[in-house]
Design an enzyme around this catalytic site. Structure first.
Site, PDB file in Angstrom:
ATOM      1  N   ASP A 175      43.513  23.263 -29.883  1.00  0.00           N
ATOM      2  CA  ASP A 175      44.885  23.796 -29.845  1.00  0.00           C
ATOM      3  C   ASP A 175      45.249  24.309 -31.244  1.00  0.00           C
ATOM      4  O   ASP A 175      44.509  24.098 -32.212  1.00  0.00           O
ATOM      5  CB  ASP A 175      45.899  22.748 -29.344  1.00  0.00           C
ATOM      6  CG  ASP A 175      45.825  21.431 -30.107  1.00  0.00           C
ATOM      7  OD1 ASP A 175      45.443  21.452 -31.294  1.00  0.00           O
ATOM      8  OD2 ASP A 175      46.157  20.391 -29.519  1.00  0.00           O
ATOM      9  N   LYS A 228      47.052  25.608 -26.564  1.00  0.00           N
ATOM     10  CA  LYS A 228      47.256  24.616 -25.504  1.00  0.00           C
ATOM     11  C   LYS A 228      48.720  24.581 -25.102  1.00  0.00           C
ATOM     12  O   LYS A 228      49.603  24.665 -25.952  1.00  0.00           O
ATOM     13  CB  LYS A 228      46.820  23.240 -26.005  1.00  0.00           C
ATOM     14  CG  LYS A 228      47.047  22.112 -24.999  1.00  0.00           C
ATOM     15  CD  LYS A 228      46.403  20.828 -25.470  1.00  0.00           C
ATOM     16  CE  LYS A 228      47.230  20.124 -26.514  1.00  0.00           C
ATOM     17  NZ  LYS A 228      46.578  18.915 -27.029  1.00  0.00           N
ATOM     18  N   ASP A 283      39.136  17.414 -33.013  1.00  0.00           N
ATOM     19  CA  ASP A 283      40.577  17.201 -32.820  1.00  0.00           C
ATOM     20  C   ASP A 283      40.963  15.902 -33.529  1.00  0.00           C
ATOM     21  O   ASP A 283      40.095  15.094 -33.863  1.00  0.00           O
ATOM     22  CB  ASP A 283      40.898  17.112 -31.322  1.00  0.00           C
ATOM     23  CG  ASP A 283      42.344  17.504 -31.015  1.00  0.00           C
ATOM     24  OD1 ASP A 283      43.114  17.764 -31.958  1.00  0.00           O
ATOM     25  OD2 ASP A 283      42.705  17.544 -29.818  1.00  0.00           O
ATOM     26  N   GLY A 338      42.067  15.045 -21.440  1.00  0.00           N
ATOM     27  CA  GLY A 338      42.432  16.286 -20.744  1.00  0.00           C
ATOM     28  C   GLY A 338      42.261  17.526 -21.619  1.00  0.00           C
ATOM     29  O   GLY A 338      41.743  18.562 -21.159  1.00  0.00           O
TER      30      GLY A 338
HETATM   31  C1  R5P Z   1      47.857  16.612 -29.527  1.00  0.00           C
HETATM   32  O1  R5P Z   1      48.096  17.799 -29.561  1.00  0.00           O
HETATM   33  C2  R5P Z   1      46.626  16.043 -30.137  1.00  0.00           C
HETATM   34  O2  R5P Z   1      46.224  16.800 -31.218  1.00  0.00           O
HETATM   35  C3  R5P Z   1      45.495  15.910 -29.142  1.00  0.00           C
HETATM   36  O3  R5P Z   1      45.036  17.187 -28.771  1.00  0.00           O
HETATM   37  C4  R5P Z   1      45.988  15.182 -27.920  1.00  0.00           C
HETATM   38  O4  R5P Z   1      46.596  13.986 -28.312  1.00  0.00           O
HETATM   39  C5  R5P Z   1      44.869  14.885 -26.971  1.00  0.00           C
HETATM   40  O5  R5P Z   1      45.408  14.232 -25.866  1.00  0.00           O
HETATM   41  P1  R5P Z   1      44.617  14.182 -24.509  1.00  0.00           P
HETATM   42  O6  R5P Z   1      43.245  13.669 -24.790  1.00  0.00           O
HETATM   43  O7  R5P Z   1      45.432  13.241 -23.667  1.00  0.00           O
HETATM   44  O8  R5P Z   1      44.595  15.560 -23.930  1.00  0.00           O
END
Ligand code: R5P
Length: 300
Positions: free
Chosen positions: A174, A198, A223, A230
């Site tokens: 993202d 995202k 990340d 997800g």
């Molecule tokens: C939020 O934008 C964070 O940077 C992560 O991308 C997010 O916490 C990932 O969450 P999940 O694994 O539930 O998609």
């Protein structure tokens, strides 16, 4: 240099011990338990008088409990004459609720930072803390804030495992993750990096889009957090739809809630690396060295 005392909170004592070993200090003894009515009891059973106390407390899975415990430890350290009290929060919870998305919501990160301020915590050290709408924690935390990164260590480990080479494209799933992709790429001399976009529709419902040219290329996704998985699953689909091949994934904080690892593996995403801020079965890299450096930069 003023004396350092590392106080292990109950969330991630092994990491506190690793930090203490790197700094060449003996960890303090902290008695932490519950009263029968479930309230927390803490007692620091080491001499902290005139010393710089660093409470090491990750905040995963039971954030409310660990926050209260940290506030009690900070209070105990201050009352026992500590010259300064800092919180080392390898995983800092509540950072993702950094905006009032709907009227009436709390901006949780500001509320939690306010509690730390009120309890006399003068410095906060975090690891790759989630920074999206609030880029600079100094806007919510009044003391000194240092964010260290494990992205270089994660990426170097991935390269040592053959998951990254100089032709790999490092991808943030993202817009916010471009900062992690940049650090990761630079740490292993990779030239190409970028970020997807995202949109979040719910706790587990995200849509990833974007137009990175990944046709015929190997991609490695980085990340800050993997929670439900997800985001990574959607990014992986987009990468393969665009003709790329996902070689692996790294995150600083692997929460892996709601059977995330099962879901990721089911999608064929099996090369997953994370750090020990949240110990889990994908942990390959320790944040102890980065955190020790952060501590030393405060206590000069
Ligand atoms: C939020 O934008 C964070 O940077 C992560 O991308 C997010 O916490 C990932 O969450 P999940 O694994 O539930 O998609």
């Amino acid at each position: 240099m003023s004396e350092i005392v590392i106080v292990p909170g109950s969330s991630n004592a092994p990491l506190a011990f690793l930090i203490a070993r790197r700094l060449g200090v003996k960890p303090a003894r902290a008695e932490i338990r519950r009263f029968p009515d479930s309230e927390k009891y803490v007692r620091i059973d080491s001499d902290v008088n005139g010393k710089n106390v660093f409470i090491v407390q990750s905040m995963h899975f039971k954030p409310d409990e660990y926050i209260i415990e940290s506030l009690l430890l900070a209070s105990a350290a201050r009352d026992a004459g500590a010259s300064s009290v800092s919180l080392v929060a390898p995983y800092f919870a509540y950072a993702r609720q950094d905006e009032r998305f709907k009227p009436g919501e709390a901006i949780s990160v500001a509320a939690v930072a306010g509690l730390l301020n009120a309890s006399g915590i003068s410095s906060l050290i975090t690891v790759d803390v989630h920074r999206h709408r609030i880029l600079d924690f100094s806007s919510v935390f009044n003391g000194k804030w240092i964010d260290v990164s494990v992205m270089p260590d994660l990426t170097k480990y991935a390269a040592s495992q053959g998951l990254i080479n100089d032709k790999t494209v490092i991808v943030g799933p993202d817009g916010e993750a471009i900062q992690w992709a940049k650090i990761a790429a630079e740490s292993v001399g990779v030239k190409e990096y970028g970020a997807l976009q995202k949109k979040r529709y719910g706790d587990e419902d995200v849509k990833v889009s974007g137009s990175l040219d990944l046709k015929g290329k190997n991609a490695f996704v980085v990340d800050d957090i993997i929670s439900t998985g997800g985001t990574i699953i959607e990014a992986s689909k987009l990468i393969s739809d665009g003709g790329g091949k996902l070689k692996g994934v790294a995150c600083a904080h692997g929460l892996f809630v709601n059977e995330a690892l099962y879901k990721l593996y089911s999608e064929g995403i099996t090369e997953i690396i994370s750090s020990d801020t949240v110990p889990n079965q994908t942990t390959r890299v320790s944040s102890a060295e980065a955190l020790s450096k952060g501590i030393l930069s405060i206590v000069k």
